[in-house]
Design a protein around this motif. Structure first.
Motif, short mmCIF file in Angstrom:
data_model
loop_
_atom_site.label_atom_id
_atom_site.label_comp_id
_atom_site.label_asym_id
_atom_site.label_seq_id
_atom_site.Cartn_x
_atom_site.Cartn_y
_atom_site.Cartn_z
N ASP A 82 70.13 55.22 51.96
CA ASP A 82 71.46 55.05 51.39
C ASP A 82 71.38 54.45 50.00
OD1 ASP A 82 72.62 56.04 53.70
OD2 ASP A 82 72.93 54.05 54.58
N GLN A 83 70.48 53.47 49.82
CA GLN A 83 70.29 52.88 48.51
C GLN A 83 69.79 53.91 47.49
OE1 GLN A 83 70.95 49.71 47.33
NE2 GLN A 83 72.03 49.50 49.27
N PHE A 84 68.90 54.77 47.94
CA PHE A 84 68.38 55.84 47.10
C PHE A 84 69.52 56.74 46.62
CE2 PHE A 84 64.57 59.06 47.02
CZ PHE A 84 64.76 59.25 45.67
N ASP A 85 70.37 57.16 47.54
CA ASP A 85 71.48 58.04 47.17
C ASP A 85 72.46 57.35 46.22
OD1 ASP A 85 70.54 60.22 48.63
OD2 ASP A 85 71.60 59.61 50.45
N ALA A 86 72.69 56.05 46.45
CA ALA A 86 73.58 55.31 45.55
C ALA A 86 72.98 55.22 44.15
CB ALA A 86 73.84 53.91 46.12
N LEU A 87 71.68 54.99 44.08
CA LEU A 87 71.01 54.94 42.78
C LEU A 87 71.11 56.29 42.06
CD1 LEU A 87 67.69 53.30 41.81
CD2 LEU A 87 67.96 55.73 41.38
N LEU A 88 70.94 57.37 42.80
CA LEU A 88 71.04 58.70 42.18
C LEU A 88 72.44 58.95 41.63
CD1 LEU A 88 69.00 60.85 44.73
CD2 LEU A 88 68.30 60.14 42.44
N GLY B 112 61.21 60.68 23.39
CA GLY B 112 61.78 61.82 22.69
C GLY B 112 62.27 62.86 23.68
N PRO B 113 63.21 63.70 23.28
CA PRO B 113 63.83 64.64 24.21
C PRO B 113 62.82 65.53 24.93
CG PRO B 113 65.00 64.62 22.11
CD PRO B 113 63.75 63.83 21.91
N HIS B 114 63.11 65.76 26.22
CA HIS B 114 62.40 66.75 27.04
C HIS B 114 60.94 66.41 27.33
CE1 HIS B 114 65.96 69.20 26.46
NE2 HIS B 114 65.81 69.13 25.15
N ARG B 115 60.56 65.15 27.23
CA ARG B 115 59.20 64.76 27.60
C ARG B 115 59.14 64.08 28.96
NH1 ARG B 115 55.90 61.38 23.40
NH2 ARG B 115 54.24 61.94 24.86
N LEU B 116 60.16 63.33 29.32
CA LEU B 116 60.14 62.55 30.56
C LEU B 116 60.64 63.36 31.74
CD1 LEU B 116 59.78 59.80 31.98
CD2 LEU B 116 62.15 59.26 31.31
N ARG B 117 59.88 63.29 32.84
CA ARG B 117 60.34 63.80 34.13
C ARG B 117 60.20 62.67 35.14
NH1 ARG B 117 57.84 69.92 34.23
NH2 ARG B 117 59.57 70.89 33.09
N LEU B 118 61.25 62.48 35.91
CA LEU B 118 61.31 61.34 36.81
C LEU B 118 61.08 61.81 38.24
CD1 LEU B 118 61.87 58.32 36.27
CD2 LEU B 118 64.24 58.74 36.93
N GLY B 119 59.89 61.49 38.77
CA GLY B 119 59.59 61.76 40.17
C GLY B 119 59.95 60.55 41.01
N LEU B 120 60.76 60.75 42.04
CA LEU B 120 61.29 59.65 42.84
C LEU B 120 61.05 59.89 44.32
CD1 LEU B 120 64.78 59.40 41.09
CD2 LEU B 120 62.81 57.93 40.65
N SER C 154 54.99 60.00 39.45
CA SER C 154 54.70 60.82 40.63
C SER C 154 54.03 60.01 41.73
CB SER C 154 53.81 62.00 40.24
OG SER C 154 52.56 61.54 39.76
N VAL C 155 54.80 59.20 42.42
CA VAL C 155 56.23 59.03 42.32
C VAL C 155 56.57 57.57 42.08
CG1 VAL C 155 56.90 60.96 43.80
CG2 VAL C 155 56.41 58.75 44.84
N LEU C 156 57.84 57.33 41.74
CA LEU C 156 58.36 55.99 41.59
C LEU C 156 59.18 55.66 42.84
CD1 LEU C 156 59.81 54.50 38.36
CD2 LEU C 156 61.09 54.26 40.48
N LEU C 157 59.03 54.46 43.37
CA LEU C 157 59.72 54.06 44.60
C LEU C 157 61.14 53.62 44.25
CD1 LEU C 157 56.79 52.12 46.28
CD2 LEU C 157 57.43 54.52 46.55
N ALA C 158 62.04 54.56 44.31
CA ALA C 158 63.38 54.34 43.78
C ALA C 158 64.16 53.20 44.44
CB ALA C 158 64.18 55.65 43.88
N ASN D 232 69.05 47.01 41.22
CA ASN D 232 70.05 46.96 40.15
C ASN D 232 70.11 48.36 39.53
OD1 ASN D 232 71.47 46.64 37.68
ND2 ASN D 232 70.93 44.46 37.62
N HIS D 233 71.00 49.18 40.03
CA HIS D 233 71.00 50.59 39.67
C HIS D 233 71.33 50.83 38.20
CE1 HIS D 233 71.91 51.47 44.20
NE2 HIS D 233 70.69 51.00 43.99
N LEU D 234 72.24 50.06 37.66
CA LEU D 234 72.60 50.25 36.27
C LEU D 234 71.45 49.85 35.35
CD1 LEU D 234 74.78 51.13 34.29
CD2 LEU D 234 75.63 48.78 34.28
N LEU D 235 70.78 48.76 35.68
CA LEU D 235 69.62 48.34 34.88
C LEU D 235 68.52 49.39 34.94
CD1 LEU D 235 68.09 46.25 33.19
CD2 LEU D 235 67.40 45.14 35.34
N PHE D 236 68.29 49.96 36.13
CA PHE D 236 67.29 51.02 36.26
C PHE D 236 67.67 52.22 35.41
CE2 PHE D 236 65.77 54.88 38.49
CZ PHE D 236 64.42 54.69 38.32
N ALA D 237 68.94 52.62 35.46
CA ALA D 237 69.40 53.75 34.66
C ALA D 237 69.16 53.49 33.18
CB ALA D 237 70.87 54.02 34.93
#
Length: 285
Positions: free
Chosen positions: A120-126, A91-99, A66-70, A75-80
Motif C-alpha cells: 500500500d505504501q508503494f502504491d501511495a508513493l507511486l 540531464g533529460p532521458h538518462r535516468l530510469r527508476l527501477g523500483l 535496479s532496484v531501489l526499495l521504494a 516521505n513520499h514528497l521528499l523522495f519525489a
C-alpha cells in the motif's frame, strides 16, 4: 539487445571513488547503462547518491536503479523531489527508476517502515511520484525528462504485473535465467495488453560476473556473504551461476537476446574497475 553494467556495491568495496571510475569506464567502453542496487542493512551505497555522483562524472550513459526499495522512502514528497533533482543533474532521458517492494523484513524493522503494508505504501508513493512528475506536487520543480523518468518494476507478484501494466515502462527480472523470462514475460505482456498499452514492456535482466585470475575467489567473497541470509543452497547456486570466464560472456548475451531480453546487466563482484575493461574485451567492444 543492450548491455549494461551493475556496480559492485554488494561486494567488499572500500573506496567510493572506484565505483565512479566504474561509471566512467562503462561509458567509455560503450555500455548502455550504469546500475545500482539497494539494501539498507548492508554496505551497499545509497543508490540515488551514487547515481548523482556518476551523473556528474559522465555525460550520456543511462543511469538506473535496479532496484531501489521504494517503501523504505516513507516521505513520499521528499523522495519525489530527490528523484526529480537527480533527473536534472543527469540531464533529460538518462535516468530510469527501477523500483521494488522489498522482501527483507529486517530492512523495514531497522528503518521503522511498516513491512506488512509495504504494498500500500508503494502504491501511495507511486501516486505522489506521478503527481510530482506532471505538476511538481507543490515543490515547484518539474523533472528535466518530460513526464518524469521511466519506471521499471522488480518482482514476480501479481502486484508487479499490475504496477508495470498500469504505470510502468517495463520489468526488472533481477538476477535471472532465460527460463525465468520465458515464464514471466508472457504474463506481463497479457496484462500490458489488457490495460490497452501500446508496444511491449521493456525487459531487463541481470547476471553476476567476475573475470581474471581471482574471479572465483571474488565471487565467493561477494556472493557468499551477501546471500548468506537465504541459506547455503541458495548461496551456492548464486556462486555457481556467476560468470567467471571470458568465453561465457558472449554466450550469455546470445542466450538472453534469443529470449526477448531488451537489456542484460552484468553485475560486478570484484570492485576493481579493471573488471569493466575485461568485460568489454570479452564482449569484443
Amino acid at each position: 539487445m543492450e548491455v549494461g553494467i551493475g556496480l559492485p556495491g554488494h561486494a567488499p568495496w572500500r573506496d567510493g571513488r572506484l565505483l565512479i571510475e566504474w561509471a566512467r569506464r562503462a561509458e567509455a567502453r560503450g555500455f548502455s547503462s550504469i546500475n545500482v542496487s539497494d539494501r539498507l542493512l548492508w554496505a551497499t551505497p545509497e543508490p540515488l547518491t551514487v547515481l548523482a555522483a556518476a551523473a556528474a562524472a559522465t555525460t550520456s550513459i543511462r543511469l538506473q536503479t535496479s532496484v531501489l526499495l521504494a517503501p523504505l522512502h516513507t516521505n513520499h514528497l521528499l523522495f519525489a523531489k530527490s528523484v526529480i533533482t537527480l533527473d536534472h543533474i543527469a540531464g533529460p532521458h538518462r535516468l530510469r527508476l527501477g523500483l521494488a517492494a522489498g522482501f527483507r523484513e529486517d530492512d523495514f524493522a531497522a528503518s521503522g517502515a511498516p513491512y506488512a503494508s509495504r504494498g500500500d505504501q508503494f502504491d501511495a508513493l507511486l501516486g505522489r511520484l506521478d503527481d510530482a512528475f506532471h505538476d511538481g506536487a507543490g515543490t515547484g520543480l518539474l523533472p528535466a525528462t518530460p513526464g518524469g523518468p521511466p519506471l521499471l518494476f522488480g518482482g514476480t507478484s501479481a502486484a508487479t504485473l499490475r504496477r508495470t501494466a498500469h504505470r510502468g515502462d517495463g520489468w526488472l527480472a533481477g538476477t535471472a535465467t532465460a527460463d525465468d523470462l520465458d515464464e514471466f514475460v508472457p504474463k506481463l505482456r497479457n496484462k500490458w495488453n489488457e490495460h490497452g498499452r501500446a508496444g511491449t514492456p521493456r525487459v531487463v535482466a541481470s547476471t553476476m560476473f567476475a573475470l581474471g585470475p581471482e574471479a572465483k575467489t571474488a565471487v565467493r567473497r561477494a556472493i557468499g556473504a551477501y546471500y548468506a541470509f537465504a541459506g547455503e543452497e541458495w548461496t551456492q547456486h548464486g556462486i555457481d551461476s556467476a560468470l567467471t570466464s571470458d568465453h561465457q560472456i558472449p554466450a550469455i548475451v546470445t542466450e538472453f537476446e534469443q529470449h526477448d531480453c531488451d537489456e542484460l546487466i552484468f553485475t560486478g563482484n570484484d570492485p576493481n574497475p579493471d573488471q569493466v575493461d575485461m568485460l568489454a574485451d570479452a564482449l569484443g567492444r
